[in-house]
Scaffold this motif. Structure first.
Motif, PDB file in Angstrom:
ATOM      1  N   SER A  71       0.836  -1.198   0.000  1.00  0.00           N
ATOM      2  CA  SER A  71       0.000   0.000   0.000  1.00  0.00           C
ATOM      3  C   SER A  71       0.872   1.249   0.000  1.00  0.00           C
ATOM      4  CB  SER A  71      -0.892  -0.005   1.242  1.00  0.00           C
ATOM      5  OG  SER A  71      -1.541   1.233   1.400  1.00  0.00           O
ATOM      6  N   ARG A  72       0.392   2.286  -0.671  1.00  0.00           N
ATOM      7  CA  ARG A  72       1.063   3.580  -0.625  1.00  0.00           C
ATOM      8  C   ARG A  72       0.192   4.610   0.093  1.00  0.00           C
ATOM      9  NH1 ARG A  72       5.213   4.342  -4.756  1.00  0.00           N
ATOM     10  NH2 ARG A  72       6.701   2.722  -4.198  1.00  0.00           N
ATOM     11  N   ALA A  73      -0.914   4.155   0.690  1.00  0.00           N
ATOM     12  CA  ALA A  73      -1.741   5.072   1.481  1.00  0.00           C
ATOM     13  C   ALA A  73      -0.966   5.468   2.730  1.00  0.00           C
ATOM     14  CB  ALA A  73      -3.056   4.404   1.855  1.00  0.00           C
ATOM     15  N   THR A  74      -1.296   6.581   3.309  1.00  0.00           N
ATOM     16  CA  THR A  74      -0.613   7.067   4.503  1.00  0.00           C
ATOM     17  C   THR A  74      -0.830   6.100   5.663  1.00  0.00           C
ATOM     18  OG1 THR A  74      -0.936   9.338   3.773  1.00  0.00           O
ATOM     19  CG2 THR A  74      -0.406   9.006   6.102  1.00  0.00           C
ATOM     20  N   GLY A  75       0.251   5.735   6.323  1.00  0.00           N
ATOM     21  CA  GLY A  75       0.170   4.851   7.492  1.00  0.00           C
ATOM     22  C   GLY A  75      -0.175   3.417   7.123  1.00  0.00           C
ATOM     23  N   GLU A  78      -4.807   1.098   5.405  1.00  0.00           N
ATOM     24  CA  GLU A  78      -5.194   0.372   4.201  1.00  0.00           C
ATOM     25  C   GLU A  78      -4.612  -1.039   4.198  1.00  0.00           C
ATOM     26  OE1 GLU A  78      -5.841   1.730  -0.256  1.00  0.00           O
ATOM     27  OE2 GLU A  78      -3.689   1.539   0.182  1.00  0.00           O
ATOM     28  N   ARG A 114       7.182  -0.966   7.501  1.00  0.00           N
ATOM     29  CA  ARG A 114       7.368   0.185   6.620  1.00  0.00           C
ATOM     30  C   ARG A 114       8.553  -0.159   5.728  1.00  0.00           C
ATOM     31  NH1 ARG A 114       3.907   3.050   6.812  1.00  0.00           N
ATOM     32  NH2 ARG A 114       4.039   3.907   8.878  1.00  0.00           N
ATOM     33  N   LEU A 119       7.704   5.124   1.696  1.00  0.00           N
ATOM     34  CA  LEU A 119       6.384   5.397   1.129  1.00  0.00           C
ATOM     35  C   LEU A 119       5.424   4.215   1.239  1.00  0.00           C
ATOM     36  CD1 LEU A 119       7.574   7.013  -2.228  1.00  0.00           C
ATOM     37  CD2 LEU A 119       6.793   8.213  -0.170  1.00  0.00           C
ATOM     38  N   THR A 120       5.988   3.020   1.248  1.00  0.00           N
ATOM     39  CA  THR A 120       5.172   1.823   1.110  1.00  0.00           C
ATOM     40  C   THR A 120       4.939   1.138   2.453  1.00  0.00           C
ATOM     41  OG1 THR A 120       6.154   1.504  -1.073  1.00  0.00           O
ATOM     42  CG2 THR A 120       4.954  -0.360  -0.145  1.00  0.00           C
ATOM     43  N   SER A 121       3.664   0.886   2.748  1.00  0.00           N
ATOM     44  CA  SER A 121       3.294   0.058   3.893  1.00  0.00           C
ATOM     45  C   SER A 121       3.155  -1.369   3.385  1.00  0.00           C
ATOM     46  CB  SER A 121       1.966   0.524   4.494  1.00  0.00           C
ATOM     47  OG  SER A 121       2.095   1.831   4.996  1.00  0.00           O
TER      48      SER A 121
END
Length: 134
Positions: A71-75, A78, A114, A119-121
């Protein structure tokens, strides 16, 4: 004779692609090999291992398989939501495989990381199975 881990991978991918709840989150993006133009979020069938666990008259296997969420969503929200839908999709009804017998299948753990790109979760879900060849 088909590989138990290959059959299991096929059953998992089919189940994940058929899950409406998961598709609502990742738009059906489930990959073995990620295409160059992949859009986030997506799910990959990750690394695994297959260990012989033979007993008299039975060719048995202990299988460990990782499913990864990207995921690239914040935190992590997602990645956590997607991994929860994966767990639910694979929990019931019981998975079946075409040639071999799937004796057991369970989710063992999910780790949230992280990635070094900042950037990527990433969620790494580990599943364990026992299978027997006829």
């Amino acid at each position: 004779m088909a590989s138990p881990s290959l059959e299991l991978q096929g059953a998992i991918v089919s189940r994940l692609k058929a899950s409406a709840a998961l598709t609502a989150l990742n738009k059906g993006r489930v990959y073995d090999a990620v295409p160059d133009n992949a859009v986030f979020p997506y799910v990959t069938v990750g690394e695994g291992d297959e260990t012989s666990d033979d007993v008299d008259c039975v060719d048995g296997f202990e299988i460990s398989l990782d499913i990864d969420v990207w995921s690239r969503a914040t935190g992590f929200p997602e990645a956590k939501a997607i991994s929860d839908e994966i767990r639910k999709a694979l929990k019931t009804p019981d998975l079946t495989i075409p040639t071999n017998a799937l004796v057991s299948f369970r989710h063992r753990q999910t780790r949230f990381l992280r990635d070094p790109d900042g950037l990527t979760s990433h969620a790494v879900m580990t599943f364990e199975a026992i299978a027997e060849q006829p």
